[in-house]
Design an enzyme around this catalytic site. Structure first.
Site, mmCIF file in Angstrom:
data_model
loop_
_atom_site.group_PDB
_atom_site.id
_atom_site.type_symbol
_atom_site.label_atom_id
_atom_site.label_comp_id
_atom_site.label_asym_id
_atom_site.label_seq_id
_atom_site.Cartn_x
_atom_site.Cartn_y
_atom_site.Cartn_z
ATOM 1 N N LYS A 27 0.668 -1.276 0.028
ATOM 2 C CA LYS A 27 -0.012 -0.200 -0.025
ATOM 3 C C LYS A 27 0.936 1.341 0.019
ATOM 4 O O LYS A 27 0.420 2.403 -0.432
ATOM 5 C CB LYS A 27 -0.942 0.034 1.287
ATOM 6 C CG LYS A 27 -0.136 -0.044 2.742
ATOM 7 C CD LYS A 27 -1.270 -0.435 3.610
ATOM 8 C CE LYS A 27 -0.514 -0.561 4.978
ATOM 9 N NZ LYS A 27 -1.469 -0.890 6.042
ATOM 10 N N GLU A 28 2.057 1.066 0.253
ATOM 11 C CA GLU A 28 2.824 2.324 0.365
ATOM 12 C C GLU A 28 4.230 2.204 -0.453
ATOM 13 O O GLU A 28 4.799 3.240 -0.785
ATOM 14 C CB GLU A 28 3.356 2.602 2.050
ATOM 15 C CG GLU A 28 4.295 1.449 2.409
ATOM 16 C CD GLU A 28 4.252 1.431 3.888
ATOM 17 O OE1 GLU A 28 5.378 0.957 4.428
ATOM 18 O OE2 GLU A 28 3.575 1.720 4.535
ATOM 19 N N ALA A 29 4.512 1.110 -0.838
ATOM 20 C CA ALA A 29 5.799 0.825 -1.623
ATOM 21 C C ALA A 29 5.791 -0.387 -2.412
ATOM 22 O O ALA A 29 5.138 -1.239 -2.245
ATOM 23 C CB ALA A 29 7.022 0.994 -0.718
ATOM 24 N N LYS A 44 13.514 -0.829 -1.475
ATOM 25 C CA LYS A 44 11.884 -0.184 -1.212
ATOM 26 C C LYS A 44 11.920 1.087 -1.850
ATOM 27 O O LYS A 44 12.408 2.047 -1.325
ATOM 28 C CB LYS A 44 11.762 -0.389 0.358
ATOM 29 C CG LYS A 44 10.106 0.047 0.696
ATOM 30 C CD LYS A 44 10.109 -0.140 2.147
ATOM 31 C CE LYS A 44 8.553 0.025 2.554
ATOM 32 N NZ LYS A 44 8.282 -0.199 3.976
ATOM 33 N N GLU A 122 18.847 -4.772 4.103
ATOM 34 C CA GLU A 122 19.067 -6.098 4.016
ATOM 35 C C GLU A 122 17.679 -6.854 3.550
ATOM 36 O O GLU A 122 16.767 -6.631 3.847
ATOM 37 C CB GLU A 122 19.269 -6.648 5.636
ATOM 38 C CG GLU A 122 19.250 -7.957 5.889
ATOM 39 C CD GLU A 122 19.273 -8.376 7.351
ATOM 40 O OE1 GLU A 122 19.358 -9.705 7.683
ATOM 41 O OE2 GLU A 122 18.872 -7.569 8.056
ATOM 42 N N VAL A 124 15.762 -10.088 4.026
ATOM 43 C CA VAL A 124 15.529 -11.022 5.100
ATOM 44 C C VAL A 124 15.404 -12.404 4.286
ATOM 45 O O VAL A 124 14.260 -12.215 3.554
ATOM 46 C CB VAL A 124 14.332 -10.621 5.946
ATOM 47 C CG1 VAL A 124 14.003 -11.929 6.973
ATOM 48 C CG2 VAL A 124 14.410 -9.505 6.620
ATOM 49 N N ASP A 168 1.241 -0.012 12.985
ATOM 50 C CA ASP A 168 0.476 -0.940 11.943
ATOM 51 C C ASP A 168 0.763 -2.265 11.905
ATOM 52 O O ASP A 168 1.147 -2.833 10.885
ATOM 53 C CB ASP A 168 0.771 -0.160 10.700
ATOM 54 C CG ASP A 168 -0.366 -0.697 9.617
ATOM 55 O OD1 ASP A 168 -1.392 -1.103 9.936
ATOM 56 O OD2 ASP A 168 0.355 -0.869 8.481
ATOM 57 N N ASN A 173 2.929 -7.602 8.087
ATOM 58 C CA ASN A 173 4.218 -6.832 7.901
ATOM 59 C C ASN A 173 5.190 -7.424 8.983
ATOM 60 O O ASN A 173 6.050 -6.701 9.513
ATOM 61 C CB ASN A 173 4.114 -5.498 8.079
ATOM 62 C CG ASN A 173 3.257 -4.955 9.288
ATOM 63 O OD1 ASN A 173 3.228 -5.378 10.179
ATOM 64 N ND2 ASN A 173 2.572 -3.891 9.211
ATOM 65 N N ASP A 185 8.182 -2.663 7.765
ATOM 66 C CA ASP A 185 7.192 -1.714 7.378
ATOM 67 C C ASP A 185 7.127 -0.578 8.594
ATOM 68 O O ASP A 185 6.130 -0.952 9.346
ATOM 69 C CB ASP A 185 5.929 -2.240 6.974
ATOM 70 C CG ASP A 185 6.168 -2.799 5.376
ATOM 71 O OD1 ASP A 185 6.941 -2.637 5.173
ATOM 72 O OD2 ASP A 185 5.170 -3.716 5.355
#
Length: 283
Positions: A27-29, A44, A122, A124, A168, A173, A185
């Site tokens: 939703k953001e990236a 990101k 990084e 993950v 959030d 996330n 996030d």
């Protein structure tokens, strides 16, 4: 794959060598897997404000610091410069939170840099070296659900001891690597000491975890870790590794309304005395 336009400046600066693939879009990236020399990392790319589903509600941005009063005024007025500053503040909030939390021992991706709306950090991975799955994509047993829940409660405590509330937090996330949950996030991360909504948001984060894990371990649905953690924080008693019960004792004693009214009256009289003394000094 073709290099996304927003990542080109990092390629030109020699910070990224290749974009290998798109990892996810949220939703953001949008997140890409990239090669940086011998290392595989992720980039990101933040979406523009008009493309994001997650908006910068005042409840999240309250208490965030800006560089100077000019920026603060521009952001308040919503000018073009102000909107640009809001975007920069929104993006750097995640970088600042990641560094702060990584230094505090919280399991978050290691950040490397943020440049022109692109956060390099990084990647993950799971035990096989592949991109780690999100928590909601893995199959849980009751024992594993209890273990991961306990680990995440510890992480929430560590975060709050570092002065940060996620804001959030949910199964969407949180990644799971070979050693357990990793929190991601954080552009909406909240400064616990500067934001009046911090307590409510921390409790909501913890309730989200309880709701998710209770699908597999039903007894977690009745826990109150959020209230317990925040109560300890407000009392100045919160410590990493402290024993939590998931229960909060309710004070059933009736409120002493008379004492409250007496305190108010005492303050009122003190203010009257102060004003009277000021008037006498002027005359």
């Amino acid at each position: 794959m073709k290099t996304p336009k927003r990542i080109l400046p990092l390629v030109e600066e020699g910070l990224v060598d290749d974009v290998l693939r798109q990892l996810m879009s949220g939703k953001e990236a949008t997140v890409y897997v990239v090669r940086c020399g011998d290392d595989v990392r992720c980039a990101k790319v933040y979406k523009e404000a008009n493309q994001r589903a997650f908006h910068q509600a005042v409840s999240y941005t309250e208490g965030r610091k800006v560089k100077n009063s000019r920026q603060a005024r521009a952001m308040e007025k919503g000018t073009r410069y102000g909107r640009k500053m809001q975007e920069e503040t929104w993006q750097t909030a995640e970088v600042d939170a990641l560094y702060r939390l990584a230094n505090a021992g919280v399991r978050v991706p290691q950040p490397y840099l943020c440049h022109e709306g692109v956060l390099l950090m990084e990647l993950v991975t799971d035990a096989d070296g592949n991109a780690a799955p999100r928590l909601n994509d893995i199959e849980l047993t009751p024992d594993l659900a209890r273990r991961y829940h306990a680990m995440l409660i510890e992480q929430v405590v560590l975060m709050l001891c570092a002065g940060v509330v996620h804001g959030d937090l949910s199964e969407y996330n949180i990644l799971v690597d070979a050693n357990g949950p990793v929190i991601i996030d954080l552009p909406q991360a909240i400064d616990a000491a500067a934001n009046n909504n911090a307590g409510v948001m921390l409790e909501r984060d913890v309730e989200n975890l309880a709701t998710f894990f209770a699908q597999t371990a039903p007894e977690l649905a009745d826990t109150q870790y959020g209230k317990e953690i925040w109560k300890a924080y407000e009392a100045g008693e919160l410590r990493p590794g402290m024993t939590l019960t998931g229960k909060v004792e309710v004070d059933h004693r009736p409120a002493d309304v008379g004492a409250v009214l007496r305190d108010i009256e005492a303050v009122r009289r003190e203010e009257e005395d102060r004003l009277r003394a000021l008037q006498e000094m002027r005359h």
